[in-house]
Structures are given as C-alpha cells and as structure tokens.
Design an enzyme around this catalytic site. Sequence first.
Site, PDB file in Angstrom:
ATOM      1  N   GLN A  26      -7.457  18.186   6.240  1.00  0.00           N
ATOM      2  CA  GLN A  26      -8.271  16.997   5.973  1.00  0.00           C
ATOM      3  C   GLN A  26      -7.505  15.754   6.397  1.00  0.00           C
ATOM      4  O   GLN A  26      -8.042  14.655   6.391  1.00  0.00           O
ATOM      5  CB  GLN A  26      -8.576  16.901   4.479  1.00  0.00           C
ATOM      6  CG  GLN A  26      -9.358  18.062   3.929  1.00  0.00           C
ATOM      7  CD  GLN A  26      -9.345  18.060   2.402  1.00  0.00           C
ATOM      8  OE1 GLN A  26     -10.087  17.317   1.765  1.00  0.00           O
ATOM      9  NE2 GLN A  26      -8.510  18.887   1.806  1.00  0.00           N
ATOM     10  N   ASN A  27      -6.220  15.941   6.716  1.00  0.00           N
ATOM     11  CA  ASN A  27      -5.371  14.790   7.017  1.00  0.00           C
ATOM     12  C   ASN A  27      -5.591  14.288   8.443  1.00  0.00           C
ATOM     13  O   ASN A  27      -6.005  15.033   9.322  1.00  0.00           O
ATOM     14  CB  ASN A  27      -3.899  15.159   6.817  1.00  0.00           C
ATOM     15  CG  ASN A  27      -3.609  15.492   5.366  1.00  0.00           C
ATOM     16  OD1 ASN A  27      -4.388  15.131   4.484  1.00  0.00           O
ATOM     17  ND2 ASN A  27      -2.518  16.191   5.119  1.00  0.00           N
TER      18      ASN A  27
ATOM     19  N   ASP B 237      -3.032  12.419   9.880  1.00  0.00           N
ATOM     20  CA  ASP B 237      -1.715  11.858  10.186  1.00  0.00           C
ATOM     21  C   ASP B 237      -0.981  12.541  11.334  1.00  0.00           C
ATOM     22  O   ASP B 237       0.130  12.138  11.687  1.00  0.00           O
ATOM     23  CB  ASP B 237      -0.838  11.863   8.923  1.00  0.00           C
ATOM     24  CG  ASP B 237      -0.723  13.259   8.300  1.00  0.00           C
ATOM     25  OD1 ASP B 237      -0.832  14.262   9.026  1.00  0.00           O
ATOM     26  OD2 ASP B 237      -0.525  13.330   7.070  1.00  0.00           O
TER      27      ASP B 237
ATOM     28  N   HIS C 105     -11.394  15.775   9.568  1.00  0.00           N
ATOM     29  CA  HIS C 105     -11.782  14.361   9.509  1.00  0.00           C
ATOM     30  C   HIS C 105     -11.376  13.580  10.752  1.00  0.00           C
ATOM     31  O   HIS C 105     -11.458  12.358  10.762  1.00  0.00           O
ATOM     32  CB  HIS C 105     -11.169  13.700   8.268  1.00  0.00           C
ATOM     33  CG  HIS C 105     -11.745  14.221   6.983  1.00  0.00           C
ATOM     34  ND1 HIS C 105     -11.022  14.271   5.802  1.00  0.00           N
ATOM     35  CD2 HIS C 105     -12.965  14.720   6.691  1.00  0.00           C
ATOM     36  CE1 HIS C 105     -11.787  14.780   4.852  1.00  0.00           C
ATOM     37  NE2 HIS C 105     -12.962  15.072   5.359  1.00  0.00           N
TER      38      HIS C 105
ATOM     39  N   CYS D 222     -12.062  -1.349  24.677  1.00  0.00           N
ATOM     40  CA  CYS D 222     -11.996  -0.250  25.636  1.00  0.00           C
ATOM     41  C   CYS D 222     -11.527  -0.764  27.002  1.00  0.00           C
ATOM     42  O   CYS D 222     -12.131  -1.696  27.555  1.00  0.00           O
ATOM     43  CB  CYS D 222     -13.380   0.386  25.755  1.00  0.00           C
ATOM     44  SG  CYS D 222     -13.476   1.676  26.999  1.00  0.00           S
TER      45      CYS D 222
ATOM     46  N   SER E   4      -6.955  17.918  -3.807  1.00  0.00           N
ATOM     47  CA  SER E   4      -7.575  17.899  -5.135  1.00  0.00           C
ATOM     48  C   SER E   4      -8.941  18.575  -5.131  1.00  0.00           C
ATOM     49  O   SER E   4      -9.486  18.898  -6.179  1.00  0.00           O
ATOM     50  CB  SER E   4      -7.737  16.445  -5.603  1.00  0.00           C
ATOM     51  OG  SER E   4      -8.589  15.767  -4.699  1.00  0.00           O
TER      52      SER E   4
ATOM     53  N   ASN F 267      -0.245  23.364  -5.342  1.00  0.00           N
ATOM     54  CA  ASN F 267      -0.584  21.978  -5.636  1.00  0.00           C
ATOM     55  C   ASN F 267       0.362  21.439  -6.707  1.00  0.00           C
ATOM     56  O   ASN F 267       0.822  22.190  -7.567  1.00  0.00           O
ATOM     57  CB  ASN F 267      -2.019  21.891  -6.176  1.00  0.00           C
ATOM     58  CG  ASN F 267      -2.991  21.319  -5.146  1.00  0.00           C
ATOM     59  OD1 ASN F 267      -2.613  20.558  -4.248  1.00  0.00           O
ATOM     60  ND2 ASN F 267      -4.242  21.685  -5.277  1.00  0.00           N
TER      61      ASN F 267
ATOM     62  N   GLU G  53      -0.501  19.500  -9.079  1.00  0.00           N
ATOM     63  CA  GLU G  53      -1.262  19.550 -10.341  1.00  0.00           C
ATOM     64  C   GLU G  53      -2.433  20.498 -10.132  1.00  0.00           C
ATOM     65  O   GLU G  53      -2.901  20.656  -8.998  1.00  0.00           O
ATOM     66  CB  GLU G  53      -1.847  18.164 -10.667  1.00  0.00           C
ATOM     67  CG  GLU G  53      -0.837  17.047 -10.842  1.00  0.00           C
ATOM     68  CD  GLU G  53       0.008  17.233 -12.078  1.00  0.00           C
ATOM     69  OE1 GLU G  53      -0.451  17.922 -13.019  1.00  0.00           O
ATOM     70  OE2 GLU G  53       1.142  16.703 -12.088  1.00  0.00           O
TER      71      GLU G  53
ATOM     72  N   ALA H  37       4.835  21.240  -2.167  1.00  0.00           N
ATOM     73  CA  ALA H  37       4.606  22.140  -1.028  1.00  0.00           C
ATOM     74  C   ALA H  37       5.888  22.337  -0.210  1.00  0.00           C
ATOM     75  O   ALA H  37       6.162  23.442   0.259  1.00  0.00           O
ATOM     76  CB  ALA H  37       3.498  21.583  -0.147  1.00  0.00           C
TER      77      ALA H  37
END
Length: 252
Positions: free
Chosen positions: A105-106, A108, A123, A152, A194, A218, A220, A237
């Site tokens: 989902q990152n 980066d 994403h 552009c 999460s 995780n 939590e 992790a």
Amino acid sequence: MQNKLQELCQAAALIIKRKKPVIAFTGAGISAESGIPPFRGENGIWNKYDPKVLEINYFHQYPLESWKAVREIFYQFFENIAPNPAHYQLAEWEKQGIVSSIITQNIDNLHQKSGSNKVIEFHGTSARLICTGCSLLFDTQKISLLELPPSCPSCKALLKPDFIFFGEGIPTKAYDKSLSLSQQCAVMLIIGTSGEVAPANQLPWIAKNKHATIIEINAEPSLYTPEITDLFIQGKAGEILPLIHQYLQAEL
Ligand code: NAD
C-alpha cells in the site's frame, strides 16, 4: 516472552517452508523503522498536515497549495530515506524463491530500493509523476520540483504524483493483479498495516476466503488479528522478519 517470540517465528518459518505460493501484503508500518511516519497516530503525518491537501478535487482547485505540502511530505523527506532490514529480508526471500510477490500500500519505493522486483503498488508510487493532460509518465528524479506546480515537459499541463489521491480509484492493473494473487496464495504475510484503508484492506479477507494461511507481523493487533489471522507475531517488522529467516535457514 523471548521464548514465545521465538516459538512464533519458528512456527511461521515452518508454514512458509511447507506452503507455496507465499505473498506479502505490506503497509506504512514496514517503513516506520526507515523513519517514515504513518498517516495516523501520535506522530502521524496528519498531525502536521490537513488531509485535504491529498484530496483530488483540492489538488485540481489549488495545485500550488497541494503541491507545496506534497513536496514536503513525499519528496524532500522520502529522498533521504533508506530501506530497513524488513524490506531487505523480503527482497532476499524473493531471490530465494520464498516469497513470490509483494502487494504494497506504500508509495515510498522502498521495496524496489531494497532489491524486490515483483512489487504491486496498490496505491501507485511517488517515484513517478503523471501528466494530468496527456498521461505521460516521468521519473520523478528527472523533473525539477523547485518551481511549483510542475508542468509536463511535453504538453505543459499540470503534473501529479503517480499515486492515488483521496477520491481517486485504484489503478486497474494493480487492482486486478492484487486480487488474483490474493485468491491464489497459500500464505499471506501481513506486515505493518492496520487494515483500515479500503479497498486494500479487503485483500487478506479474500486470501482467507480461499483458505490461505494468514501470518501477521504488526506492532499492535489490527482489525485482522481477532478475525482472520492464524499466527500473530507482535513486534517490529525489521526485527521479526530476520528472526523468521534464521529459522527458515535451519528448516531448509
Ligand atoms: P497505518 O498507519 O494505518 O497502520 C500502520 C500499522 O503498522 C499499524 O498496525 C502499526 O501497529 C504497524 N506498525 C507500526 N510500526 C511497525 C513496525 N516497526 N513493524 C511492524 N508494524 C508496525 O498504515 P496502513 O494500514 O498502511 O494504511 C495507511 C495508508 O497510508 C496506506 O494506504 C498507505 O498507502 C499510506 N501511507 C503510506 C506511507 C508510505 O508509503 N511509507 C506512509 C504513510 C501512509
């Protein structure tokens, strides 16, 4: 406590060794040890910025304001960020044929920076910019962000990061590929998410419905933990994945 952690990591290694294919589903938590704050929580990005800067309508209405925040959050900051042991472990597992794909989902780019090749960016990515006029894609490194908003080089229309803003749909190719990987995997490693962001958060449920074993790592417990997780390992992790690897080496 330590023994319990080791038992869990050994159990994870046994599952990973016996079942194939194994895929990883990662979220902001896997990059936390690289120094990237998650969106939510005490030190989350939304404590400093208004989430509206990432709304697609706001972006088109106020491109300069939106870009100023986006440059600060995702470009000036991400540039100096490096992968951590969790990213490197997944990349090593890909080379060894242990993990077949990563759905992240990152945005980066840290999975790729650590050497993973089979990465589906659910994403999108901050590593590319897309033209809102002609849809050409550009390597972010090749576009100057000194003057905002960037335009552009070909048609002069507004450039936007090639990740989705609030109000935009998931890129079709990434969505379809993630769906089929989730339906076909025998093991899904959930790492640092999460489970609150839809529709990405549905993927582990889809895997579970097709009888995949769910291993969750995780800091939590998440929305998945009490519902679909078969093996929950609580911790960082960057520490847990190398520990699982030690047991995996012993098992191979
Ligand atoms: P989230 O912030 O909702 O949840 C993060 C999860 O990671 C939590 O469950 C937390 O317990 C766990 N965690 C924190 N540190 C950890 C660590 N060291 N090891 C293991 N787990 C750890 O993140 P999310 O579920 O990915 O949803 C946030 C959304 O925001 C995603 O859609 C993502 O695209 C986006 N986002 C991306 C980045 C990035 O690209 N690095 C950063 C922030 C947000």
